[in-house]
Design an enzyme around this catalytic site. Structure first.
Site, short mmCIF file in Angstrom:
data_model
loop_
_atom_site.label_atom_id
_atom_site.label_comp_id
_atom_site.label_asym_id
_atom_site.label_seq_id
_atom_site.Cartn_x
_atom_site.Cartn_y
_atom_site.Cartn_z
N HIS A 473 1.94 -4.12 10.79
CA HIS A 473 2.03 -3.61 9.43
C HIS A 473 2.87 -4.52 8.52
CE1 HIS A 473 1.00 -0.77 6.52
NE2 HIS A 473 1.49 0.35 7.05
N ARG A 474 3.57 -5.49 9.08
CA ARG A 474 4.27 -6.47 8.25
C ARG A 474 3.26 -7.41 7.59
NH1 ARG A 474 8.10 -9.06 12.70
NH2 ARG A 474 6.03 -9.12 13.67
#
Length: 502
Positions: A473-474
């Site tokens: 999700h980064r």
């Protein structure tokens, strides 16, 4: 040229190489040669397993195998000598390699009565234990034996099967018969040198550490009081014979034997097995823990009608351009994944923690998770995004076959960007896969099953599967991840998009 220099040039030593990327150790799985065998430059002499794969090692010398320094199943540090080769066997007898001369010299010291210093056997890599520099007394004197500490005496007594001498005051010096000829302290009954350190080779010491065995408590059976692997295994055996009885006055109070299990209770320990975690399985465990607690995972799911894709698989199997190639649903899932990444190239990235940067990549190295007897490995197809379907099928087949044979090279498992894991072959519908470290996404392909499905306004039996996409999700937010997964499903639902989108 000195004898030692000539000897070093004749006996060539081959060290454990770093066959991966910064690996520190490898386990010797199998030797293909033995002492006395003739070898040639480039000949494979052994197979080793690193944290990434099993690799065959060739010898860089011509000659005759002189010695194998480690047995099969031993884990050896990179840079350690594992085999020595006599490169000039026709030159006649020669002095043994330097690593073997020290024990021989130490053994000879036992019979040298005029030698001013005591010596002991020297093991490779450990050097000689410190020895006394005092000269031997020139006149006969009464023997004044050193008094062992109570704990050491008790241990010695237990190992030798006799009572330890009771502590006593300093003995009176009495003119008596001349002292017995001194013996060089090569090794005592407990396998300890003159410095009190048990004598054992490095692999034996490592084995003892792994099994939780104290070398000082083992009675050696090897030459010169050296503790062997068999001694360690015997000490670790759960059914080892009881130790000889030791009088209470030598060891103090004796504990009562453990009570037998109560009737009806199960001895759980006798029904358990313990296997050391090493090699590929150890590396996989460490990598998954690191990935799970470093990259913030998000997993999304989609269920899709793949009836048309399954029909295309059957047609491709009959296509002359695919003759001899392995054609299966995984091939088209891989192609659909690559087409979707082409439409959303931002997902093909990695996170640089040190520089706090996102690294976008213009190439796709597609990993395929493969279960092997040694554990899970993830080799990848380099530049998979530019491969034609026949080329992709060929490389996918080679990758799987090599993995099953345990011959995957470390290079084939490095540099991956995204991965597919096919859990459907086990009949599993889906899962929440963990990212391969350093990658941005992993796609789980579930089992294809006949299910009732609304098709053209009617409920029909259709072939359906569930896909699960985990992503970092980064790098990938919810919108981008959802678009990627939706496009993969769209291609599998209508595979003609392989042409219109590809």
């Amino acid at each position: 040229m000195t004898a030692s220099t000539a000897n070093a040039q004749r006996f060539r030593e081959f060290k454990m190489p770093d066959v991966g990327e910064g690996l520190t150790e490898a386990e010797i799985l199998k030797w293909y040669v033995k002492p006395g065998d003739t070898v040639t430059d480039g000949q494979v002499v052994c197979e080793v397993e690193t944290a990434k794969a099993a690799v065959e090692l060739p010898i860089p010398y011509d000659g005759v195998v002189h010695e194998l320094n480690f047995g099969e199943g031993v884990t050896v540090d990179v840079g350690t000598v594992i085999i020595s080769v006599d490169t000039d066997p026709g030159a006649g007898p020669a002095a043994a390699p330097a690593a073997q001369q020290a024990p021989q010299q130490a053994a000879a010291a036992e019979t040298e009565d005029a030698e001013p210093q005591g010596r002991q056997a020297v093991l490779v890599g450990y050097g000689a234990a410190p020895s006394s520099t005092k000269r031997r007394a020139r006149k006969p004197q009464a023997a004044v034996p050193a008094q062992p500490e109570p704990a050491s005496a008790a241990l010695q007594a237990e190992l030798n099967g006799r009572a330890a001498p009771a502590p006593a005051a300093a003995p009176a010096v009495t003119p008596a018969a001349p002292a017995a000829a001194p013996v060089a302290p090569v090794a005592n009954g407990t396998g300890a040198g003159s410095a009190g350190r048990p004598l054992a080779k490095p692999p034996v010491r490592k084995l003892a550490r792994d099994l939780g065995i104290d070398l000082a408590a083992i009675a050696p059976t090897g030459p010169d009081g050296i503790i062997t692997r068999e001694d360690v295994h015997a000490a670790a055996a759960p059914a080892a014979a009881p130790s000889p009885a030791v009088p209470a006055e030598a060891t103090g109070p004796v504990s009562a034997p453990a009570a037998a299990p109560e009737p009806g209770l199960v001895d759980v320990a006798a029904r358990e097995r313990r296997v050391p975690v090493k090699g590929v399985r150890k590396a996989t465990a460490q990598a998954m823990v690191h990935s799970a607690f470093t990259a913030p995972h998000v997993t999304e799911f989609i269920t899709v009608d793949v009836t048309r894709t399954m029909k295309l698989v059957q047609e491709l199997k009959q296509d002359p351009d695919m003759a001899g190639l392995r054609v299966n649903p995984l091939l088209l899932v891989a192609k659909a994944f690559l087409v979707a990444i082409k439409r959303h190239p931002e997902v093909n990235a990695s996170w640089d923690e040190a520089r706090q940067e996102i690294v976008y990549k213009d190439y796709v190295n597609l990993g395929i998770a493969a279960a092997t007897p040694r554990g899970l490995i993830v080799p990848n197809i380099k530049d998979a995004g530019v491969k034609t379907l026949p080329r992709l099928a060929a490389e996918l087949g080679e990758l799987v076959a090599t993995a099953r044979e345990g011959k995957t090279s470390p290079a084939a498992m490095s540099g991956g960007t995204v991965t597919i894991t096919n859990v459907g072959v086990f009949g599993v519908d889906t899962g929440t896969p963990i990212l391969n470290p350093g990658e941005s996404a992993i796609l789980a392909f579930g089992a294809v099953k006949l299910q009732p499905w609304v098709h053209k306004g009617k409920v029909k039996a259709r072939q359906v599967t569930t896909l699960a996409l985990s992503f970092d999700h980064r790098l990938i937010d919810g919108e981008l991840g959802s678009k990627l997964l939706a496009d993969i499903a769209a291609v599998l639902e209508r595979p003609k998009r392989l042409i219109t989108w590809g």
